[in-house]
Design a protein around this motif. Structure first.
Motif, PDB file in Angstrom:
ATOM      1  N   HIS A 175       0.807  -1.211   0.000  1.00 46.28           N
ATOM      2  CA  HIS A 175       0.000   0.000   0.000  1.00 46.28           C
ATOM      3  C   HIS A 175       0.846   1.269   0.000  1.00 46.28           C
ATOM      4  N   ILE A 176       2.145   1.105   0.189  1.00 43.85           N
ATOM      5  CA  ILE A 176       3.027   2.275   0.222  1.00 43.85           C
ATOM      6  C   ILE A 176       3.457   2.616  -1.198  1.00 43.85           C
ATOM      7  N   ILE A 177       2.970   3.730  -1.668  1.00 45.91           N
ATOM      8  CA  ILE A 177       3.261   4.172  -3.033  1.00 45.91           C
ATOM      9  C   ILE A 177       4.672   4.730  -3.124  1.00 45.91           C
ATOM     10  N   GLU A 178       5.048   5.455  -2.080  1.00 44.56           N
ATOM     11  CA  GLU A 178       6.330   6.159  -2.128  1.00 44.56           C
ATOM     12  C   GLU A 178       6.808   6.479  -0.724  1.00 44.56           C
ATOM     13  N   ALA A 179       8.111   6.427  -0.536  1.00 38.39           N
ATOM     14  CA  ALA A 179       8.747   6.902   0.688  1.00 38.39           C
ATOM     15  C   ALA A 179      10.002   7.658   0.281  1.00 38.39           C
ATOM     16  N   SER A 180      10.218   8.789   0.891  1.00 38.56           N
ATOM     17  CA  SER A 180      11.395   9.577   0.517  1.00 38.56           C
ATOM     18  C   SER A 180      12.022  10.209   1.751  1.00 38.56           C
ATOM     19  N   TRP A 181      13.319  10.433   1.651  1.00 41.21           N
ATOM     20  CA  TRP A 181      14.056  11.215   2.636  1.00 41.21           C
ATOM     21  C   TRP A 181      14.517  12.493   1.962  1.00 41.21           C
ATOM     22  N   ARG A 182      14.347  13.619   2.671  1.00 40.36           N
ATOM     23  CA  ARG A 182      14.763  14.918   2.152  1.00 40.36           C
ATOM     24  C   ARG A 182      15.476  15.705   3.248  1.00 40.36           C
ATOM     25  N   LYS A 183      16.432  16.479   2.865  1.00 39.76           N
ATOM     26  CA  LYS A 183      17.071  17.428   3.782  1.00 39.76           C
ATOM     27  C   LYS A 183      16.299  18.732   3.653  1.00 39.76           C
ATOM     28  N   THR A 184      15.728  19.199   4.769  1.00 33.81           N
ATOM     29  CA  THR A 184      14.728  20.266   4.668  1.00 33.81           C
ATOM     30  C   THR A 184      15.025  21.500   5.510  1.00 33.81           C
ATOM     31  N   ASP A 185      16.228  21.664   6.000  1.00 36.65           N
ATOM     32  CA  ASP A 185      16.484  22.801   6.876  1.00 36.65           C
ATOM     33  C   ASP A 185      16.932  24.026   6.094  1.00 36.65           C
ATOM     34  N   LYS A 186      16.782  25.208   6.695  1.00 32.66           N
ATOM     35  CA  LYS A 186      17.264  26.482   6.157  1.00 32.66           C
ATOM     36  C   LYS A 186      16.785  26.728   4.741  1.00 32.66           C
ATOM     37  N   ASP A 187      15.476  26.570   4.522  1.00 36.72           N
ATOM     38  CA  ASP A 187      14.864  26.832   3.214  1.00 36.72           C
ATOM     39  C   ASP A 187      15.416  25.937   2.111  1.00 36.72           C
ATOM     40  N   VAL A 188      16.037  24.820   2.489  1.00 37.65           N
ATOM     41  CA  VAL A 188      16.574  23.871   1.516  1.00 37.65           C
ATOM     42  C   VAL A 188      15.674  22.643   1.486  1.00 37.65           C
ATOM     43  N   ASN A 189      15.452  22.104   0.285  1.00 37.11           N
ATOM     44  CA  ASN A 189      14.670  20.877   0.165  1.00 37.11           C
ATOM     45  C   ASN A 189      15.375  19.979  -0.833  1.00 37.11           C
ATOM     46  N   ILE A 190      16.244  19.112  -0.334  1.00 33.05           N
ATOM     47  CA  ILE A 190      17.090  18.276  -1.185  1.00 33.05           C
ATOM     48  C   ILE A 190      16.646  16.825  -1.072  1.00 33.05           C
ATOM     49  N   LEU A 191      16.431  16.182  -2.210  1.00 39.38           N
ATOM     50  CA  LEU A 191      16.062  14.772  -2.208  1.00 39.38           C
ATOM     51  C   LEU A 191      17.284  13.926  -1.871  1.00 39.38           C
ATOM     52  N   VAL A 192      17.174  13.179  -0.785  1.00 34.34           N
ATOM     53  CA  VAL A 192      18.281  12.341  -0.323  1.00 34.34           C
ATOM     54  C   VAL A 192      18.163  10.941  -0.911  1.00 34.34           C
ATOM     55  N   LEU A 193      16.971  10.321  -0.805  1.00 37.63           N
ATOM     56  CA  LEU A 193      16.765   8.988  -1.357  1.00 37.63           C
ATOM     57  C   LEU A 193      15.265   8.744  -1.537  1.00 37.63           C
ATOM     58  N   LEU A 194      14.917   8.019  -2.604  1.00 37.05           N
ATOM     59  CA  LEU A 194      13.519   7.795  -2.960  1.00 37.05           C
ATOM     60  C   LEU A 194      13.232   6.304  -3.118  1.00 37.05           C
ATOM     61  N   TYR A 195      12.097   5.878  -2.546  1.00 38.95           N
ATOM     62  CA  TYR A 195      11.552   4.528  -2.742  1.00 38.95           C
ATOM     63  C   TYR A 195      10.210   4.706  -3.427  1.00 38.95           C
ATOM     64  N   GLN A 196      10.036   4.086  -4.592  1.00 38.37           N
ATOM     65  CA  GLN A 196       8.831   4.309  -5.388  1.00 38.37           C
ATOM     66  C   GLN A 196       8.528   3.052  -6.207  1.00 38.37           C
ATOM     67  N   ASN A 197       7.238   2.681  -6.252  1.00 35.34           N
ATOM     68  CA  ASN A 197       6.829   1.495  -7.022  1.00 35.34           C
ATOM     69  C   ASN A 197       7.629   0.252  -6.618  1.00 35.34           C
ATOM     70  N   ASN A 198       7.785   0.078  -5.308  1.00 36.05           N
ATOM     71  CA  ASN A 198       8.461  -1.092  -4.734  1.00 36.05           C
ATOM     72  C   ASN A 198       9.940  -1.177  -5.076  1.00 36.05           C
ATOM     73  N   LYS A 199      10.535  -0.044  -5.433  1.00 35.03           N
ATOM     74  CA  LYS A 199      11.955  -0.039  -5.766  1.00 35.03           C
ATOM     75  C   LYS A 199      12.643   1.169  -5.132  1.00 35.03           C
ATOM     76  N   THR A 200      13.875   0.956  -4.710  1.00 38.09           N
ATOM     77  CA  THR A 200      14.713   2.076  -4.288  1.00 38.09           C
ATOM     78  C   THR A 200      15.365   2.675  -5.528  1.00 38.09           C
ATOM     79  N   LEU A 201      15.354   4.002  -5.623  1.00 39.77           N
ATOM     80  CA  LEU A 201      15.870   4.692  -6.810  1.00 39.77           C
ATOM     81  C   LEU A 201      17.089   5.528  -6.422  1.00 39.77           C
ATOM     82  N   PRO A 202      18.267   4.904  -6.312  1.00 39.33           N
ATOM     83  CA  PRO A 202      19.463   5.642  -5.880  1.00 39.33           C
ATOM     84  C   PRO A 202      19.858   6.759  -6.843  1.00 39.33           C
TER      85      PRO A 202
END
Length: 266
Positions: A175-202
């Motif tokens: 049931h989990i479509i997506e999980a992501s980690w982001r660095k979000t401090d000091k007005d920054v929003n950087i994608l660290v790592l993404l899990y989508q469609n049952n796959k990790t997308l390095p």
């Protein structure tokens, strides 16, 4: 204590299919292709971006409620104009300021209430050109619980560190479509790592983290989306957000990485 904060390096991978947009006089403003569903009390990011960065000179971006024209947030004269927000949105509606120069005008809305449900319009004016996109929020009484850590994480430079993130046991991985980690401090929003469609997308990782981050693959089936960050650097210090989407629900948790020092001597 967890600090709210989403959202995106643009255009992030999971926005590739966004098709809600309007083209006016030379540039395209894009938003979400479907309503954004989030539980009461959570945070949500309303996507709004252009394909190519616009000159910040004379740039004006406003978010309004489409049903009432209430001003949610305004960017003008090179900065956010929080003082002109409607009172209900003070300290709750934020731009990712550092991303505006890259054409990202997304809005983060924190501490959702039932009154926040409805349509929001992002209008972008740049010199003689303008365009807009619409995002709809649906506030759900259902809750998707995502847990992080009650204490900041710490590590010495050069060490590995684990940032904790776990999902409710009643939410199964399918049931989990997506999980992501982001660095979000000091007005920054950087994608660290993404899990989508049952796959990790390095390959989706920002270059600062590429090759240094991974999920504990065997633990994903248990709802564990903790992140291993390898060979910690001084610039890694900050706030990280784990965001999970399951069906129409989304939730997040934040972890602070602090107290970075020089590598310990043996």
């Amino acid at each position: 204590m967890a600090q709210p904060g989403p959202e995106p390096i643009f255009p992030p991978p999971f926005f590739d299919a966004l098709i809600n947009y309007c083209v006016v006089s030379g540039f395209t403003v894009r938003g979400p292709s479907a309503p954004l569903s989030a539980p009461l009390g959570s945070s949500v990011v309303l996507p709004c971006y252009v394909d190519e960065a616009l000159p910040v000179e004379d740039l004006e971006v406003e978010w309004r409620r489409a049903d009432s024209e209430t001003l949610v947030h305004l960017y003008q004269d090179g900065e956010s104009q929080a003082e002109v927000q409607q009172q209900d949105y003070h300290d709750r509606a934020h731009f990712f300021t550092e991303e505006i120069q890259h054409g990202n005008f997304s809005l983060r809305l924190d501490n959702l209430t039932a009154q926040d449900e409805g349509e929001y319009r992002c209008t972008v004016h740049s010199q003689q050109d303008s365009g807009e996109a619409v995002a709809q929020i649906k506030v759900s009484n259902e809750r998707l619980l995502v847990s992080g850590s009650n204490h900041p994480a710490s590590a010495y430079v050069g060490e590995d560190v684990t940032l904790n993130c776990s999902v409710d046991s009643h939410i199964t991985p399918k049931h989990i479509i997506e999980a992501s980690w982001r660095k979000t401090d000091k007005d920054v929003n950087i994608l660290v790592l993404l899990y989508q469609n049952n796959k990790t997308l390095p390959e989706s990782s920002n270059e600062q983290f590429r090759g240094r981050v991974e999920f504990f693959t065997a633990e994903i089936s248990k709802g564990n989306f903790s992140l291993r960050l390898k060979s910690v650097r001084t610039e890694d210090k900050g706030v990280y957000m784990c965001q999970v989407f399951a069906g129409d629900l989304s939730a997040n948790a934040t972890v602070e990485l602090e107290r970075l020092g020089k590598e310990q001597k043996q």
